[in-house]
Design an enzyme around this catalytic site. Structure first.
Site, PDB file in Angstrom:
ATOM      1  N   ALA A  52      -3.266  -5.955  10.364  1.00  0.00           N
ATOM      2  CA  ALA A  52      -4.252  -4.921  10.998  1.00  0.00           C
ATOM      3  C   ALA A  52      -5.483  -4.949   9.639  1.00  0.00           C
ATOM      4  O   ALA A  52      -5.162  -5.013   8.617  1.00  0.00           O
ATOM      5  CB  ALA A  52      -3.449  -3.691  11.087  1.00  0.00           C
ATOM      6  N   LYS A  53      -6.698  -4.570  10.588  1.00  0.00           N
ATOM      7  CA  LYS A  53      -7.747  -4.335   9.662  1.00  0.00           C
ATOM      8  C   LYS A  53      -7.530  -3.272   8.706  1.00  0.00           C
ATOM      9  O   LYS A  53      -8.018  -3.294   7.530  1.00  0.00           O
ATOM     10  CB  LYS A  53      -8.801  -4.065  10.678  1.00  0.00           C
ATOM     11  CG  LYS A  53     -10.141  -4.378  10.187  1.00  0.00           C
ATOM     12  CD  LYS A  53     -10.999  -3.788  11.471  1.00  0.00           C
ATOM     13  CE  LYS A  53     -12.373  -4.669  11.689  1.00  0.00           C
ATOM     14  NZ  LYS A  53     -13.068  -4.051  12.603  1.00  0.00           N
ATOM     15  N   ARG A  54      -6.958  -2.133   9.102  1.00  0.00           N
ATOM     16  CA  ARG A  54      -6.679  -1.275   8.190  1.00  0.00           C
ATOM     17  C   ARG A  54      -6.053  -1.281   6.947  1.00  0.00           C
ATOM     18  O   ARG A  54      -5.827  -0.517   6.175  1.00  0.00           O
ATOM     19  CB  ARG A  54      -6.133   0.278   8.980  1.00  0.00           C
ATOM     20  CG  ARG A  54      -5.007  -0.336   9.610  1.00  0.00           C
ATOM     21  CD  ARG A  54      -4.437   1.189  10.390  1.00  0.00           C
ATOM     22  NE  ARG A  54      -3.417   0.742  11.191  1.00  0.00           N
ATOM     23  CZ  ARG A  54      -3.209   0.113  12.325  1.00  0.00           C
ATOM     24  NH1 ARG A  54      -4.463  -0.352  12.849  1.00  0.00           N
ATOM     25  NH2 ARG A  54      -2.309  -0.072  12.898  1.00  0.00           N
ATOM     26  N   ASP A  55      -5.292  -2.698   7.035  1.00  0.00           N
ATOM     27  CA  ASP A  55      -4.321  -2.773   5.948  1.00  0.00           C
ATOM     28  C   ASP A  55      -5.075  -3.327   4.581  1.00  0.00           C
ATOM     29  O   ASP A  55      -5.514  -4.477   4.564  1.00  0.00           O
ATOM     30  CB  ASP A  55      -3.416  -3.899   6.308  1.00  0.00           C
ATOM     31  CG  ASP A  55      -2.233  -4.104   5.450  1.00  0.00           C
ATOM     32  OD1 ASP A  55      -2.323  -3.566   4.398  1.00  0.00           O
ATOM     33  OD2 ASP A  55      -1.365  -4.850   5.441  1.00  0.00           O
TER      34      ASP A  55
END
Ligand code: GLU
Length: 290
Positions: free
Chosen positions: A253-256
């Site tokens: 995920a991008k938010r990772d």
């Protein structure tokens, strides 16, 4: 002689550059370089005002760190609203757009009432509530400034262009059935162009001949093909590359934040190691380990 290949990397600068973005950038560059073509950059920042301009600077710095470069001048979507407005006008003139006054809550209630909500892989299909409103009523609501969006009438699109084909280099020839995706939103009052509209207008404006992007956008390409058909724009070749996954096969995920380029650099990895890890991932079903 076949025309020169033009690819593009089109990130939405909404955070730190992530390894998934870098993979998309590398693929676009690789495909262009393989035939002496050009790889362009486009910043998909339509809702830029809600974002942090520092992300753009940081993103370009990260790309430079791995030696990635683009050709020509970057295209910036937030400076191109008049082009999206012109495309909308063209569609409106052809009778392919209609205003929709439904709120999210209205749509939810309508879908619940229907019992069974028709879906595509991109989400639910709009139930068509505002599609056949009496014209006087629509005119009155528009004049009153009631909040609305503009939807593409896919039934009319299909009447006009049928089911056009497009080519995916990994999956072969595809057939787009416009009505399968429902009447997608192309613009809102506060958001004058949707991703679907802007991407189609801009790929044509930049002369992109080969779109490379992640597999998550495969279904969206059907919508893009339909839009190209009704706007009279050329259809590029498409490659939808694998998405990165962790050891368990879960999509990164991008938010990772741990997978941002900045964090890899801080952890001491070299640009060569990062790039090599992404190349390996593509040969390994998308499973990424640095
Ligand atoms: N801006 C999109 C993203 O960052 C990519 C759009 C595209 O490649 O068509 O996910």
């Amino acid at each position: 002689m076949s025309p020169a290949v033009v690819t593009r990397f089109a990130p939405s600068p909404s955070g730190l550059l992530h390894v998934g973005h870098l993979l998309a950038a590398l693929e676009a560059r690789r495909v262009a370089d393989a035939s002496g073509g050009r790889c362009l950059l486009r910043l998909e920042d339509i809702d830029f005002r809600a974002r942090n301009p520092e992300w753009v600077t940081q993103m370009l710095r990260d790309l430079a760190w791995v030696g990635w470069h683009y050709d020509g001048e970057p295209m910036v979507q937030s400076r191109r609203f008049e082009h999206y407005a012109a495309a909308l006008e063209q569609l409106r003139g052809a009778g392919l757009l209609y205003p929709c006054f439904c709120t999210r809550g209205d749509i939810k209630a309508q879908l619940a009432e229907m019992g069974r909500a028709p879906h595509s892989t991109l989400g639910y299909l709009y139930p068509g509530t505002c599609k056949h409103l009496p014209p006087e009523w629509v005119a009155e609501r528009l004049a009153r400034g009631d909040s609305h969006c503009w939807r593409l009438d896919m039934e009319r699109v299909q009447e006009l262009i049928g089911c056009p084909e497009w080519e995916d280099t990994r999956r072969g020839r595809q057939r787009c059935v416009p009505t399968e995706y429902g009447d997608v939103v192309l613009a809102r009052k506060e958001f004058p162009a949707s991703y679907h509209l802007a991407v189609v207008v801009d790929d044509a404006a930049q002369g992109v001949t080969h779109v490379t992007r992640g597999e998550d956008l495969f279904d969206a390409t059907h919508i893009h093909r339909a839009l190209q058909g009704v706007l009279g724009l050329p259809t590029p070749l498409y490659t939808h590359h694998l998405l990165l996954r962790d050891n368990e096969g879960k999509r990164l995920a991008k938010r990772d934040g741990a997978r941002s380029l900045a964090s890899l650099r801080e952890a001491g990895y070299s640009p060569e190691q990062v790039v090599a890890s992404l190349r390996r991932a593509l040969e390994n079903g998308g499973i990424w380990r640095v």
